[in-house]
Design a protein around this motif. Sequence first.
Motif, short mmCIF file in Angstrom:
data_model
loop_
_atom_site.label_atom_id
_atom_site.label_comp_id
_atom_site.label_asym_id
_atom_site.label_seq_id
_atom_site.Cartn_x
_atom_site.Cartn_y
_atom_site.Cartn_z
N ASN A 166 0.81 -1.21 0.00
CA ASN A 166 0.00 0.00 0.00
C ASN A 166 0.85 1.27 0.00
OD1 ASN A 166 -2.53 -1.19 -0.14
ND2 ASN A 166 -2.67 -1.45 2.08
N PHE A 167 2.01 1.23 0.60
CA PHE A 167 2.91 2.37 0.53
C PHE A 167 3.29 2.69 -0.92
CE2 PHE A 167 4.17 2.38 5.13
CZ PHE A 167 4.04 3.74 5.32
N ARG A 168 3.36 1.65 -1.73
CA ARG A 168 3.73 1.84 -3.14
C ARG A 168 2.53 2.18 -4.01
NH1 ARG A 168 7.74 -3.49 -3.66
NH2 ARG A 168 9.44 -2.65 -2.37
N LYS A 169 1.31 1.77 -3.58
CA LYS A 169 0.14 1.96 -4.43
C LYS A 169 -0.64 3.23 -4.09
CE LYS A 169 -2.59 -1.51 -4.95
NZ LYS A 169 -3.42 -2.68 -4.64
N VAL A 170 -0.77 3.51 -2.78
CA VAL A 170 -1.57 4.66 -2.36
C VAL A 170 -0.73 5.93 -2.51
CG1 VAL A 170 -2.85 5.71 -0.47
CG2 VAL A 170 -2.84 3.22 -0.73
N ARG A 171 -1.18 6.82 -3.36
CA ARG A 171 -0.40 8.02 -3.66
C ARG A 171 -0.52 9.07 -2.55
NH1 ARG A 171 1.56 8.31 -8.73
NH2 ARG A 171 0.84 6.75 -10.24
N LYS A 172 -1.72 9.18 -1.97
CA LYS A 172 -1.93 10.16 -0.92
C LYS A 172 -2.20 9.44 0.40
CE LYS A 172 -3.83 13.70 -4.02
NZ LYS A 172 -4.98 14.59 -4.30
N GLY A 173 -1.79 10.08 1.47
CA GLY A 173 -2.03 9.50 2.78
C GLY A 173 -0.76 9.48 3.61
N THR A 174 -0.93 9.71 4.91
CA THR A 174 0.20 9.65 5.83
C THR A 174 0.54 8.20 6.12
OG1 THR A 174 -1.25 9.65 7.77
CG2 THR A 174 -0.58 11.81 6.87
N PRO A 175 1.75 7.92 6.65
CA PRO A 175 2.09 6.55 7.04
C PRO A 175 1.07 5.93 7.98
CG PRO A 175 4.06 7.91 7.03
CD PRO A 175 2.91 8.83 6.79
N GLU A 176 0.55 6.71 8.92
CA GLU A 176 -0.45 6.18 9.85
C GLU A 176 -1.71 5.75 9.11
OE1 GLU A 176 -3.18 7.71 13.64
OE2 GLU A 176 -1.28 8.72 13.16
N GLU A 177 -2.17 6.55 8.15
CA GLU A 177 -3.37 6.21 7.40
C GLU A 177 -3.15 4.96 6.55
OE1 GLU A 177 -5.17 10.76 6.84
OE2 GLU A 177 -3.90 9.86 5.30
N ILE A 178 -1.98 4.85 5.94
CA ILE A 178 -1.70 3.68 5.09
C ILE A 178 -1.62 2.41 5.94
CG2 ILE A 178 0.03 2.64 3.58
CD1 ILE A 178 0.66 5.43 2.55
N GLY A 181 9.59 5.84 12.29
CA GLY A 181 9.58 6.77 11.17
C GLY A 181 9.53 6.12 9.79
N ILE A 182 8.84 5.00 9.67
CA ILE A 182 8.70 4.36 8.36
C ILE A 182 7.96 5.31 7.42
CG2 ILE A 182 6.51 3.22 8.87
CD1 ILE A 182 9.45 1.66 6.97
N SER A 183 8.42 5.38 6.18
CA SER A 183 7.81 6.29 5.22
C SER A 183 7.74 5.63 3.85
CB SER A 183 8.61 7.59 5.13
OG SER A 183 9.91 7.34 4.64
N LYS A 184 7.04 6.30 2.94
CA LYS A 184 6.87 5.76 1.59
C LYS A 184 8.21 5.63 0.89
CE LYS A 184 3.27 7.04 -0.57
NZ LYS A 184 2.22 7.77 -1.32
N GLU A 185 9.10 6.58 1.10
CA GLU A 185 10.41 6.55 0.43
C GLU A 185 11.23 5.33 0.85
OE1 GLU A 185 9.09 9.13 1.91
OE2 GLU A 185 8.61 10.37 0.15
N ASP A 186 11.03 4.84 2.07
CA ASP A 186 11.81 3.71 2.55
C ASP A 186 11.42 2.41 1.85
OD1 ASP A 186 13.15 5.27 4.47
OD2 ASP A 186 11.43 5.12 5.82
N LEU A 187 10.22 2.34 1.30
CA LEU A 187 9.73 1.10 0.72
C LEU A 187 9.56 1.15 -0.79
CD1 LEU A 187 7.02 0.28 3.41
CD2 LEU A 187 9.28 -0.73 3.18
N MET A 188 9.89 2.28 -1.40
CA MET A 188 9.79 2.37 -2.85
C MET A 188 10.92 1.58 -3.50
SD MET A 188 7.10 4.06 -3.53
CE MET A 188 7.34 4.43 -5.27
N GLN A 189 10.61 0.90 -4.58
CA GLN A 189 11.62 0.15 -5.30
C GLN A 189 12.60 1.10 -5.98
OE1 GLN A 189 9.30 -2.28 -7.95
NE2 GLN A 189 9.19 -3.97 -6.50
#
Length: 315
Positions: free
Chosen positions: A217-229, A293-301
Amino acid sequence: MAFQLLRIKETIKFMKLRVPAMVFSAVLVLASITSLAINQLNWGLDFTGGTVVQVQYPSGADLDGVRKELSDASFADAVVQNFGSSQDVLIRIAPRDDIKAETIGDTVYKVLQDADASVILQRVEFVGPTVGQELTEQGGLAMLVALICILIYVAMRFEYRFALGSVAALMHDVLITLGLFSVLQLEFDLTVLAALLAVIGYSLNDTIVVSDRIRENFRKVRKGTPEEIINISLTQTLNRTIITSLTTILVLLALFFKGGALIHGFATALLFGVFIGTYSSVYIASAVALALGISKEDLMQPEVEKEGEDLEPLL
């Protein structure tokens, strides 16, 4: 069509309760550690040493009668249970200061034979304290190695924040389960140790499923905070978690009520472990990853640069 236990229309805000849940878990862990330090564990004969006597009654055994006979003969602490059939009886006796270990088996058999001459002695085994100490060390080492291997696997498979969250959840599950056995003074033997290792595997399975959905979901959901994802991911895996837990609990309840005294501790540890493992995969593993502090950038390929991409185009 896949079976759905619940039709969830809105995202459940699991992480909204992460702070109270972490406080609750911290209290349980501290209570468990305190109980382990004060009460310790009620070690079984596998760890303390002792004598195991197996006898057979051709016409069937009366366990209550056997317990009374042994109690009258100063063996009130003897553990008496059926072993495989209603005719076979397994008797476990802790080491005694007033009787030599080599003579306990003969003494017990004589007491039973005086009450029922048809009883047949099948075997007598003595577990020495040295063997019990070795089992304790090897059991602790097995859990430590399991946690280290899990830490390495999850760090390579996902991200180090998920690895730390997974190991924190597993240590949380093991400590609280040990605390339960310490508070209630339930016997801790090799079957319970096996159940603890099974709890580690069950809890890890739940955590891996949740972590995989969070990464997706971090890779698919474009909008949203880490908590929401994370809330979205936990909501999407809720059906799977409930169905898996319920089917496991049904089997364990059958073992708990009908499995006999021999695996009662095993079923108790697993039943409690399923509840606490499901809880920790939501409120410990995920909450720890979020706190780190997990974030979208940490899990992007990472983007793979194609060969020749940086060359200037030919005129």
